[in-house]
Design a protein around this motif. Structure first.
Motif, PDB file in Angstrom:
ATOM      1  N   ARG A  67      57.039  80.999  50.135  1.00  0.00           N
ATOM      2  CA  ARG A  67      58.283  81.082  49.367  1.00  0.00           C
ATOM      3  C   ARG A  67      58.348  80.008  48.294  1.00  0.00           C
ATOM      4  NH1 ARG A  67      62.555  82.037  54.402  1.00  0.00           N
ATOM      5  NH2 ARG A  67      61.832  84.165  54.949  1.00  0.00           N
ATOM      6  N   THR A  68      57.866  78.826  48.644  1.00  0.00           N
ATOM      7  CA  THR A  68      57.873  77.736  47.651  1.00  0.00           C
ATOM      8  C   THR A  68      56.973  78.060  46.467  1.00  0.00           C
ATOM      9  OG1 THR A  68      58.275  76.149  49.453  1.00  0.00           O
ATOM     10  CG2 THR A  68      57.479  75.268  47.354  1.00  0.00           C
ATOM     11  N   ALA A  69      55.794  78.612  46.760  1.00  0.00           N
ATOM     12  CA  ALA A  69      54.874  78.987  45.670  1.00  0.00           C
ATOM     13  C   ALA A  69      55.473  80.090  44.771  1.00  0.00           C
ATOM     14  CB  ALA A  69      53.549  79.432  46.262  1.00  0.00           C
ATOM     15  N   GLU A  70      56.157  81.038  45.402  1.00  0.00           N
ATOM     16  CA  GLU A  70      56.772  82.126  44.627  1.00  0.00           C
ATOM     17  C   GLU A  70      57.862  81.596  43.725  1.00  0.00           C
ATOM     18  OE1 GLU A  70      58.908  86.490  45.375  1.00  0.00           O
ATOM     19  OE2 GLU A  70      58.224  85.269  47.075  1.00  0.00           O
ATOM     20  N   ARG A  71      58.646  80.634  44.259  1.00  0.00           N
ATOM     21  CA  ARG A  71      59.684  80.053  43.431  1.00  0.00           C
ATOM     22  C   ARG A  71      59.083  79.298  42.239  1.00  0.00           C
ATOM     23  NH1 ARG A  71      63.327  77.527  48.383  1.00  0.00           N
ATOM     24  NH2 ARG A  71      64.118  79.563  49.201  1.00  0.00           N
ATOM     25  N   ALA A  72      57.952  78.624  42.476  1.00  0.00           N
ATOM     26  CA  ALA A  72      57.306  77.892  41.375  1.00  0.00           C
ATOM     27  C   ALA A  72      56.806  78.854  40.292  1.00  0.00           C
ATOM     28  CB  ALA A  72      56.155  77.045  41.930  1.00  0.00           C
ATOM     29  N   VAL A  73      56.250  80.002  40.716  1.00  0.00           N
ATOM     30  CA  VAL A  73      55.767  80.993  39.730  1.00  0.00           C
ATOM     31  C   VAL A  73      56.919  81.558  38.908  1.00  0.00           C
ATOM     32  CG1 VAL A  73      54.673  83.239  39.476  1.00  0.00           C
ATOM     33  CG2 VAL A  73      53.714  81.551  41.063  1.00  0.00           C
ATOM     34  N   ARG A  74      58.036  81.842  39.582  1.00  0.00           N
ATOM     35  CA  ARG A  74      59.198  82.363  38.852  1.00  0.00           C
ATOM     36  C   ARG A  74      59.723  81.337  37.850  1.00  0.00           C
ATOM     37  NH1 ARG A  74      62.736  85.185  43.760  1.00  0.00           N
ATOM     38  NH2 ARG A  74      61.243  86.897  44.192  1.00  0.00           N
ATOM     39  N   GLY A  75      59.727  80.081  38.232  1.00  0.00           N
ATOM     40  CA  GLY A  75      60.181  79.048  37.305  1.00  0.00           C
ATOM     41  C   GLY A  75      59.305  78.964  36.075  1.00  0.00           C
ATOM     42  N   ARG A  76      57.986  79.018  36.273  1.00  0.00           N
ATOM     43  CA  ARG A  76      57.075  78.978  35.111  1.00  0.00           C
ATOM     44  C   ARG A  76      57.288  80.193  34.194  1.00  0.00           C
ATOM     45  NH1 ARG A  76      53.462  76.996  39.121  1.00  0.00           N
ATOM     46  NH2 ARG A  76      52.533  79.075  39.391  1.00  0.00           N
ATOM     47  N   ARG A  77      57.505  81.370  34.780  1.00  0.00           N
ATOM     48  CA  ARG A  77      57.742  82.574  33.953  1.00  0.00           C
ATOM     49  C   ARG A  77      59.014  82.437  33.128  1.00  0.00           C
ATOM     50  NH1 ARG A  77      56.286  87.517  38.211  1.00  0.00           N
ATOM     51  NH2 ARG A  77      54.005  87.132  38.261  1.00  0.00           N
ATOM     52  N   ARG A  78      60.044  81.904  33.756  1.00  0.00           N
ATOM     53  CA  ARG A  78      61.285  81.724  33.014  1.00  0.00           C
ATOM     54  C   ARG A  78      61.102  80.757  31.857  1.00  0.00           C
ATOM     55  NH1 ARG A  78      65.228  81.072  38.304  1.00  0.00           N
ATOM     56  NH2 ARG A  78      65.130  83.285  38.988  1.00  0.00           N
ATOM     57  N   ARG A  79      60.396  79.654  32.096  1.00  0.00           N
ATOM     58  CA  ARG A  79      60.158  78.703  31.007  1.00  0.00           C
ATOM     59  C   ARG A  79      59.329  79.333  29.875  1.00  0.00           C
ATOM     60  NH1 ARG A  79      59.664  75.196  35.502  1.00  0.00           N
ATOM     61  NH2 ARG A  79      57.395  75.455  35.505  1.00  0.00           N
ATOM     62  N   ALA A  80      58.300  80.146  30.239  1.00  0.00           N
ATOM     63  CA  ALA A  80      57.490  80.810  29.208  1.00  0.00           C
ATOM     64  C   ALA A  80      58.327  81.795  28.386  1.00  0.00           C
ATOM     65  CB  ALA A  80      56.311  81.523  29.866  1.00  0.00           C
ATOM     66  N   ALA A  81      59.202  82.531  29.080  1.00  0.00           N
ATOM     67  CA  ALA A  81      60.061  83.473  28.358  1.00  0.00           C
ATOM     68  C   ALA A  81      61.003  82.745  27.412  1.00  0.00           C
ATOM     69  CB  ALA A  81      60.849  84.326  29.354  1.00  0.00           C
ATOM     70  N   ALA A  82      61.520  81.596  27.851  1.00  0.00           N
ATOM     71  CA  ALA A  82      62.412  80.828  26.985  1.00  0.00           C
ATOM     72  C   ALA A  82      61.683  80.318  25.755  1.00  0.00           C
ATOM     73  CB  ALA A  82      63.019  79.664  27.787  1.00  0.00           C
ATOM     74  N   VAL A  83      60.467  79.858  25.943  1.00  0.00           N
ATOM     75  CA  VAL A  83      59.674  79.376  24.800  1.00  0.00           C
ATOM     76  C   VAL A  83      59.399  80.512  23.822  1.00  0.00           C
ATOM     77  CG1 VAL A  83      57.454  78.402  24.121  1.00  0.00           C
ATOM     78  CG2 VAL A  83      58.676  77.471  26.109  1.00  0.00           C
ATOM     79  N   LEU A  84      59.083  81.696  24.372  1.00  0.00           N
ATOM     80  CA  LEU A  84      58.807  82.846  23.493  1.00  0.00           C
ATOM     81  C   LEU A  84      60.024  83.240  22.693  1.00  0.00           C
ATOM     82  CD1 LEU A  84      56.879  85.060  22.573  1.00  0.00           C
ATOM     83  CD2 LEU A  84      57.572  86.425  24.566  1.00  0.00           C
ATOM     84  N   VAL A  85      61.190  83.273  23.310  1.00  0.00           N
ATOM     85  CA  VAL A  85      62.429  83.604  22.600  1.00  0.00           C
ATOM     86  C   VAL A  85      62.711  82.586  21.506  1.00  0.00           C
ATOM     87  CG1 VAL A  85      64.927  83.834  22.846  1.00  0.00           C
ATOM     88  CG2 VAL A  85      63.401  84.890  24.519  1.00  0.00           C
TER      89      VAL A  85
END
Length: 404
Positions: free
Chosen positions: A23-41
């Motif tokens: 669960r901790t690893a999954e949360r870390a992956v979701r956080g990285r995706r959100r940051r990448a999406a924010a950078v792209l926007v």
């Protein structure tokens, strides 16, 4: 028993720890995706502000468009300079679909109108359904010195034009002529053609009108005695321009009514377009419908009727004068030949024929007869050969015997 229970507890604890790590690893992956999406926007938001700074350099590397405003016709050249005998490719877009255009190389930035263009070496092109075109134009030397431009304009329909700077290699370059007036004139009201056609126009005389235009001076200096160009065109043909100087002054910021005469060639009829140009730009275009000169048609119809009739009458008079006259068609029946009278009398019968023969005797025949004969002018027409007195019988009484 105790050993088995301890082993089961340790196994369950390992499973729980593994689930927590997943669960901790999954949360870390979701956080990285959100940051990448924010950078792209954020990058997409900043891209419009960064692109215009680089766009002019890309466009300038190739040939730039003459105009960049939206909805305005544009012209682009494949080269900025070429010598006489070469070619340059002209590309355009933003024009009216299926419009006929003319491409010309003009000198002096086309200040003098088409008179400064190489009209003989121009080309025509029709835009596609999207208002674009692609055409090769031969390079020719215009009659005026450079700076030169490639001028593209519509032939029919709504007026539109565009220009692109071009240099003709080897062609002389001269400074542009100065404006004769400092004012900038613009049309403020709808133009109109004043006047009407007279009787002579009905018989083919040139149609005349007066173009009345209200212009305003948008410049800072007065426009004194401005020179306009008035052109008339028929159908798809280009206008024929003629310079006309208006006597007067339009003060800066003021308006005035300009009146210029317009005349068409003799016998002209149909739909014409009157154009007014000032400073190299067309100010107004006014349609003019000219009626057919029916008087000329009537004249030719009457000519086709009168001339053949007159020729026919003259020919019949000549024939009547030249042809020989037959028996009985002379000026006088008494002058006909005696032999002809004899034949004519022989064809008749009865007393009427005898009387006609007696009446038709000529003076010569009567002169040869003796006095008192039936051939004399005193002979009565009702005597017949059997009852007429004999010319040989003596009217004297016989003398008695013994008388001397």
């Amino acid at each position: 028993m105790n050993g088995g229970t301890g082993t089961g507890r340790s196994t369950a604890g390992g499973t729980v720890r593994a689930l927590r790590a997943a669960r901790t690893a999954e949360r870390a992956v979701r956080g990285r995706r959100r940051r990448a999406a924010a950078v792209l926007v954020l990058c997409l938001a900043l891209a419009p502000a960064l692109l215009p700074a680089a766009a002019p350099d890309v466009t300038a590397a190739s040939a730039p468009y003459a105009t960049v405003a939206d909805g305005t016709p544009t012209v682009r050249l494949s080269a900025k300079e070429a010598g006489k005998g070469g070619t340059v490719t002209v590309t355009g877009r933003g024009w009216r679909p299926k419009a006929l255009l003319t491409l010309l190389i003009c000198g002096q930035n086309m200040i003098g109108g088409t008179n400064s263009c190489a009209n003989g070496d121009g080309r025509a092109v029709t835009t596609d359904s999207h208002g674009a075109f692609h055409r090769k134009l031969p390079v020719a030397e215009p009659p005026k010195p450079c700076p030169c431009v490639v001028h593209v304009a519509t032939v029919t329909g709504a007026a539109a034009d565009a220009e692109a700077a071009f240099k003709v290699a080897g062609h002389p370059v001269a400074p542009l002529p100065k404006e004769r007036t400092g004012g900038r004139l613009a049309v403020l009201a709808q133009p109109r053609l004043a006047g009407s056609s007279g009787l002579l126009t009905w018989f083919g005389a040139p149609a005349q009108r007066e173009l009345r235009v209200t212009v305003g001076n948008l410049g800072s200096e007065p426009a004194k005695d401005p020179v306009f160009q008035v052109g008339t065109s028929h159908g798809v043909f280009a206008p024929e321009w003629a310079e006309q100087q208006w006597r007067g002054t339009v003060p800066a910021g003021k308006k005035a009514e300009v009146r210029l005469p317009v005349e068409l060639p003799a016998g002209a009829h149909g739909d014409y377009l009157v154009s007014l140009k000032y400073g190299g730009k067309v100010l107004v275009e006014q349609p003019w419908g000219v009626g057919r000169p029916w008087g000329v048609t009537l004249f030719w119809v009457l000519l086709c009727i009168v001339v053949p009739t007159a020729v026919f009458r003259i020919g019949m008079a000549l024939v009547d004068r030249v042809r020989p006259h037959g028996p009985g068609r002379g000026r006088s029946e008494g002058r006909t030949h005696p032999a002809a009278r004899g034949h004519a009398a022989g064809r008749r019968s009865g007393a009427a024929g005898t009387g006609q023969r007696i009446r038709n005797r000529t003076p010569r025949a009567r002169g040869t007869a003796g006095p008192g004969t039936p051939g004399d002018g005193a002979a009565l027409p009702w005597f017949t050969p059997d009852t007429a007195p004999s010319t040989t019988t003596s009217t004297e009484r016989p003398t008695s015997k013994g008388s001397a």
